[in-house]
Design a protein around this motif. Structure first.
Motif, PDB file in Angstrom:
ATOM      1  N   UNK A  88      36.754  18.664  44.581  1.00  0.00           N
ATOM      2  CA  UNK A  88      36.418  17.532  45.546  1.00  0.00           C
ATOM      3  C   UNK A  88      35.191  16.469  45.260  1.00  0.00           C
ATOM      4  N   UNK A  89      35.005  15.719  45.821  1.00  0.00           N
ATOM      5  CA  UNK A  89      33.915  14.575  45.549  1.00  0.00           C
ATOM      6  C   UNK A  89      33.369  14.427  47.193  1.00  0.00           C
ATOM      7  N   UNK A  90      31.794  14.376  47.124  1.00  0.00           N
ATOM      8  CA  UNK A  90      31.409  13.957  48.450  1.00  0.00           C
ATOM      9  C   UNK A  90      30.103  13.452  48.310  1.00  0.00           C
ATOM     10  N   UNK A  91      29.536  12.848  49.271  1.00  0.00           N
ATOM     11  CA  UNK A  91      28.160  12.467  49.074  1.00  0.00           C
ATOM     12  C   UNK A  91      27.035  13.376  49.620  1.00  0.00           C
ATOM     13  N   UNK A  92      27.437  14.379  50.144  1.00  0.00           N
ATOM     14  CA  UNK A  92      26.662  15.414  50.578  1.00  0.00           C
ATOM     15  C   UNK A  92      26.615  16.764  49.586  1.00  0.00           C
ATOM     16  N   UNK A  93      25.709  17.608  49.646  1.00  0.00           N
ATOM     17  CA  UNK A  93      25.846  18.996  49.051  1.00  0.00           C
ATOM     18  C   UNK A  93      26.163  19.931  50.194  1.00  0.00           C
ATOM     19  N   UNK A  94      27.310  20.354  50.177  1.00  0.00           N
ATOM     20  CA  UNK A  94      27.757  21.300  51.529  1.00  0.00           C
ATOM     21  C   UNK A  94      28.856  22.252  50.888  1.00  0.00           C
ATOM     22  N   UNK A  95      28.688  23.467  51.563  1.00  0.00           N
ATOM     23  CA  UNK A  95      29.682  24.492  51.205  1.00  0.00           C
ATOM     24  C   UNK A  95      30.749  24.444  52.188  1.00  0.00           C
ATOM     25  N   UNK A  96      30.764  23.596  53.063  1.00  0.00           N
ATOM     26  CA  UNK A  96      32.103  23.270  53.884  1.00  0.00           C
ATOM     27  C   UNK A  96      32.987  22.351  53.316  1.00  0.00           C
ATOM     28  N   UNK A  97      34.369  22.475  53.450  1.00  0.00           N
ATOM     29  CA  UNK A  97      34.833  21.388  52.682  1.00  0.00           C
ATOM     30  C   UNK A  97      35.104  19.874  53.574  1.00  0.00           C
ATOM     31  N   UNK A  98      34.658  20.007  54.926  1.00  0.00           N
ATOM     32  CA  UNK A  98      34.767  18.973  55.604  1.00  0.00           C
ATOM     33  C   UNK A  98      34.340  17.666  55.185  1.00  0.00           C
ATOM     34  N   UNK A  99      32.973  17.679  54.563  1.00  0.00           N
ATOM     35  CA  UNK A  99      32.209  16.400  54.140  1.00  0.00           C
ATOM     36  C   UNK A  99      32.683  15.704  52.960  1.00  0.00           C
ATOM     37  N   UNK A 100      33.627  16.521  52.053  1.00  0.00           N
ATOM     38  CA  UNK A 100      34.008  15.785  50.768  1.00  0.00           C
ATOM     39  C   UNK A 100      35.203  14.946  51.234  1.00  0.00           C
ATOM     40  N   UNK A 101      35.077  13.711  50.606  1.00  0.00           N
ATOM     41  CA  UNK A 101      35.811  12.399  50.938  1.00  0.00           C
ATOM     42  C   UNK A 101      37.412  12.663  49.845  1.00  0.00           C
ATOM     43  N   UNK A 102      37.014  13.001  48.911  1.00  0.00           N
ATOM     44  CA  UNK A 102      38.238  13.125  47.780  1.00  0.00           C
ATOM     45  C   UNK A 102      38.413  14.383  47.230  1.00  0.00           C
ATOM     46  N   UNK A 103      39.962  14.604  47.091  1.00  0.00           N
ATOM     47  CA  UNK A 103      40.408  15.880  46.565  1.00  0.00           C
ATOM     48  C   UNK A 103      41.506  15.904  45.467  1.00  0.00           C
ATOM     49  N   UNK A 104      41.562  16.890  44.843  1.00  0.00           N
ATOM     50  CA  UNK A 104      42.516  16.810  43.761  1.00  0.00           C
ATOM     51  C   UNK A 104      43.756  17.377  44.410  1.00  0.00           C
ATOM     52  N   UNK A 105      44.553  17.821  43.584  1.00  0.00           N
ATOM     53  CA  UNK A 105      46.001  18.258  44.041  1.00  0.00           C
ATOM     54  C   UNK A 105      45.928  19.960  43.890  1.00  0.00           C
ATOM     55  N   UNK A 106      45.069  20.387  43.090  1.00  0.00           N
ATOM     56  CA  UNK A 106      44.787  21.736  42.972  1.00  0.00           C
ATOM     57  C   UNK A 106      45.721  22.340  41.490  1.00  0.00           C
ATOM     58  N   UNK A 107      45.182  23.424  41.205  1.00  0.00           N
ATOM     59  CA  UNK A 107      45.584  23.918  39.778  1.00  0.00           C
ATOM     60  C   UNK A 107      45.597  25.553  40.436  1.00  0.00           C
ATOM     61  N   UNK A 108      46.710  26.321  39.997  1.00  0.00           N
ATOM     62  CA  UNK A 108      47.011  27.473  40.190  1.00  0.00           C
ATOM     63  C   UNK A 108      46.240  28.421  39.267  1.00  0.00           C
ATOM     64  N   UNK A 109      45.353  29.420  39.690  1.00  0.00           N
ATOM     65  CA  UNK A 109      44.778  30.673  38.807  1.00  0.00           C
ATOM     66  C   UNK A 109      45.297  31.780  39.356  1.00  0.00           C
ATOM     67  N   UNK A 110      45.919  32.595  38.496  1.00  0.00           N
ATOM     68  CA  UNK A 110      46.554  33.644  38.823  1.00  0.00           C
ATOM     69  C   UNK A 110      45.987  34.923  37.916  1.00  0.00           C
ATOM     70  N   UNK A 111      45.078  35.971  38.634  1.00  0.00           N
ATOM     71  CA  UNK A 111      44.566  36.954  37.738  1.00  0.00           C
ATOM     72  C   UNK A 111      45.232  38.354  37.923  1.00  0.00           C
ATOM     73  N   UNK A 112      45.819  38.565  36.745  1.00  0.00           N
ATOM     74  CA  UNK A 112      46.762  39.765  36.866  1.00  0.00           C
ATOM     75  C   UNK A 112      45.808  41.319  36.574  1.00  0.00           C
ATOM     76  N   UNK A 113      46.294  42.379  37.085  1.00  0.00           N
ATOM     77  CA  UNK A 113      45.405  43.770  36.931  1.00  0.00           C
ATOM     78  C   UNK A 113      46.090  44.286  35.759  1.00  0.00           C
TER      79      UNK A 113
END
Length: 122
Positions: free
Chosen positions: A97-122
């Motif tokens: 995500x891209x935003x103009x503030x340094x924040x741990x909340x997703x709310x202030x981020x303006x732009x988002x990617x589509x996501x990529x799946x990470x799967x960790x197996x035991x």
């Protein structure tokens, strides 16, 4: 306008490593704080890390501190998430995500990617 495309996700065994990349289009990438978040089904999107526009500062969720490293290359318009010592609980869809503030909340981020799946197996 900033468009973000993540890559690098996949299946890995616990204890392994992955590097996620997020390529950004747009000339103003270097002015944005970049963040990584993750989400599992039925749960809210969770903060992972952010990095300031000039790489001068970064922050991490406690759950990944010491195992994940965020970095960016403003020439290549790319932000990375280096993930080591992966655990099964790191399994999620990871979003940049891209935003103009340094924040741990997703709310202030303006732009988002589509996501990529990470799967960790035991």
């Amino acid at each position: 306008q900033v468009q973000l495309v993540e890559s690098g996700g996949g299946l890995v065994q616990a204890g392994g490593s992955l590097r996620l990349s997020c390529a950004a289009s747009g000339r103003i990438f270097s002015t944005y704080t970049m963040g990584w978040f993750r989400q599992t089904p039925g749960k809210e999107r969770e903060f992972v890390a952010w990095i300031a526009w000039n790489s001068g500062s970064a922050a991490y969720a406690d759950s990944v501190k010491g195992r994940f490293t965020i970095s960016r290359d403003n020439v290549k318009n790319t932000v990375y998430l280096h993930m080591n010592s992966l655990k099964t609980e790191d399994t999620a869809v990871y979003y940049c995500a891209a935003g103009l503030v340094r924040d741990q909340s997703p709310t202030p981020y303006h732009y988002w990617g589509q996501g990529t799946q990470v799967t960790v197996s035991s």
